[in-house]
Design a protein around this motif. Sequence first.
Motif, short mmCIF file in Angstrom:
data_model
loop_
_atom_site.label_atom_id
_atom_site.label_comp_id
_atom_site.label_asym_id
_atom_site.label_seq_id
_atom_site.Cartn_x
_atom_site.Cartn_y
_atom_site.Cartn_z
N SER A 49 19.21 81.19 122.76
CA SER A 49 20.04 80.72 121.65
C SER A 49 19.97 81.68 120.48
O SER A 49 20.98 81.95 119.82
N LEU A 50 18.77 82.20 120.23
CA LEU A 50 18.60 83.13 119.11
C LEU A 50 19.33 84.44 119.36
O LEU A 50 19.94 85.01 118.44
N VAL A 51 19.32 84.92 120.59
CA VAL A 51 20.01 86.16 120.93
C VAL A 51 21.52 86.01 120.75
O VAL A 51 22.19 86.95 120.30
N SER A 52 22.03 84.84 121.08
CA SER A 52 23.48 84.62 120.90
C SER A 52 23.89 84.74 119.45
O SER A 52 25.01 85.16 119.14
N VAL A 53 22.98 84.41 118.52
CA VAL A 53 23.27 84.56 117.10
C VAL A 53 23.07 86.01 116.66
O VAL A 53 23.84 86.55 115.86
N ILE A 54 22.01 86.67 117.18
CA ILE A 54 21.74 88.05 116.80
C ILE A 54 22.91 88.96 117.18
O ILE A 54 23.21 89.94 116.47
N LYS A 55 23.60 88.64 118.28
CA LYS A 55 24.74 89.46 118.70
C LYS A 55 25.84 89.50 117.65
O LYS A 55 26.62 90.47 117.59
N THR A 56 25.92 88.47 116.82
CA THR A 56 27.01 88.39 115.84
C THR A 56 26.59 88.82 114.44
O THR A 56 27.43 88.83 113.52
N LEU A 57 25.31 89.18 114.24
CA LEU A 57 24.83 89.47 112.89
C LEU A 57 25.52 90.67 112.26
O LEU A 57 25.83 90.67 111.06
N ASP A 58 25.75 91.71 113.06
CA ASP A 58 26.35 92.93 112.50
C ASP A 58 27.82 92.76 112.14
O ASP A 58 28.38 93.59 111.40
N SER A 59 28.45 91.71 112.64
CA SER A 59 29.88 91.53 112.40
C SER A 59 30.19 90.41 111.40
O SER A 59 31.36 90.13 111.14
N VAL A 60 29.16 89.77 110.84
CA VAL A 60 29.37 88.69 109.86
C VAL A 60 28.60 89.01 108.59
O VAL A 60 27.73 89.89 108.57
N ASP A 61 28.92 88.26 107.52
CA ASP A 61 28.19 88.48 106.27
C ASP A 61 26.87 87.72 106.28
O ASP A 61 26.57 86.95 107.19
N ARG A 62 26.08 87.89 105.23
CA ARG A 62 24.74 87.33 105.18
C ARG A 62 24.77 85.81 105.14
O ARG A 62 23.96 85.14 105.79
N GLU A 63 25.70 85.21 104.37
CA GLU A 63 25.76 83.77 104.26
C GLU A 63 26.11 83.11 105.60
O GLU A 63 25.51 82.10 105.99
N THR A 64 27.05 83.70 106.31
CA THR A 64 27.43 83.15 107.62
C THR A 64 26.27 83.23 108.60
O THR A 64 26.02 82.30 109.38
N ALA A 65 25.55 84.36 108.57
CA ALA A 65 24.40 84.53 109.45
C ALA A 65 23.30 83.51 109.13
O ALA A 65 22.68 82.94 110.04
N MET A 66 23.09 83.26 107.83
CA MET A 66 22.09 82.28 107.43
C MET A 66 22.47 80.88 107.88
O MET A 66 21.62 80.10 108.33
#
Length: 301
Positions: free
Chosen positions: A223-240
């Motif tokens: 589950s964590l990896v699925s979020v890490i895959k999107t970190l570089d393409s979203v802003d900080r607030e969305t990632a948080m």
Amino acid sequence: MEQVFFFKILHYIIYIISIALGIVSGLLVYQGLTSQTERVQNRLRIKRSLEQQKEKLVMSATQSSTEDILKKAGYPIGLNAFRYHVIFLTVFVLLVVNYILFPLFIYGTLNVWVGLFIVAAMLLFLPSFPYSLFTYIMKRVIDFKDAKKNAEVFMFYDLLINELEMMKVNRINSYNIMLNIKPYFHVISGPLTKLLTTWNNDEGPEVALDRFAKEIGTKEIKSLVSVIKTLDSVDRETAMESLTGMNNMFIRSQIENYRRRRKVTTDLASIPIKTTHFIIVLNFLLIVVVMVTIIMNANRF
């Protein structure tokens, strides 16, 4: 007594000398009938055959269920399947020779109880026996290692959130974040190092992350990896928001993981106590069997 013992083993000494002389005579005949080149070729052929047999043994050991169990347990004290089987067979042969064959051929006596004890001891450490002590301990070690692995996965999640909270820029670089938090890990340090090493290869970060999640193998890291895959393409607030949305799942997993670690620790600590109880019960049964045997033999006369 020494003279009696010498005459008891005299015929064995004669057999040993006869076999040694037979081997020497065979070697002399072999040297007389073959040339130096043929002997070298035969020696190389035999050496190659032994190496092939050794490779087959190692290959069969690495593909066995024992290797799979030891691999999941992290190869405790450097044991793999081949080394474990070599040690197991060596100890078994030494026990059989010392406590069964040697008394049988030298003194002509055989203690059935010693033989049964050796068989029981070997079953306790036989990897293919499902109820052996080896299987029980390895399963507990695997559970404990998985619990420690999950504990570091939870720490990975917390450190990732902390890194995002301390960021002063809106642009996220997943590689730099994981590189900064890597020194805090020990159990998942190997998979994390492989992830960072293969991050910028031709296959891309997503393939490296999938391999990282597969190697660790827990649902939390997937589950964590699925979020890490999107970190570089979203802003900080969305990632948080994405990471904090997983907070309840990680809290429940942490509680369950703590319970599992406590259970595994208790099970491992109880092994000496359970072993002692088993030996006491076995000793009691042996005493009863011996007493009944003595009484039955006395009633015959």
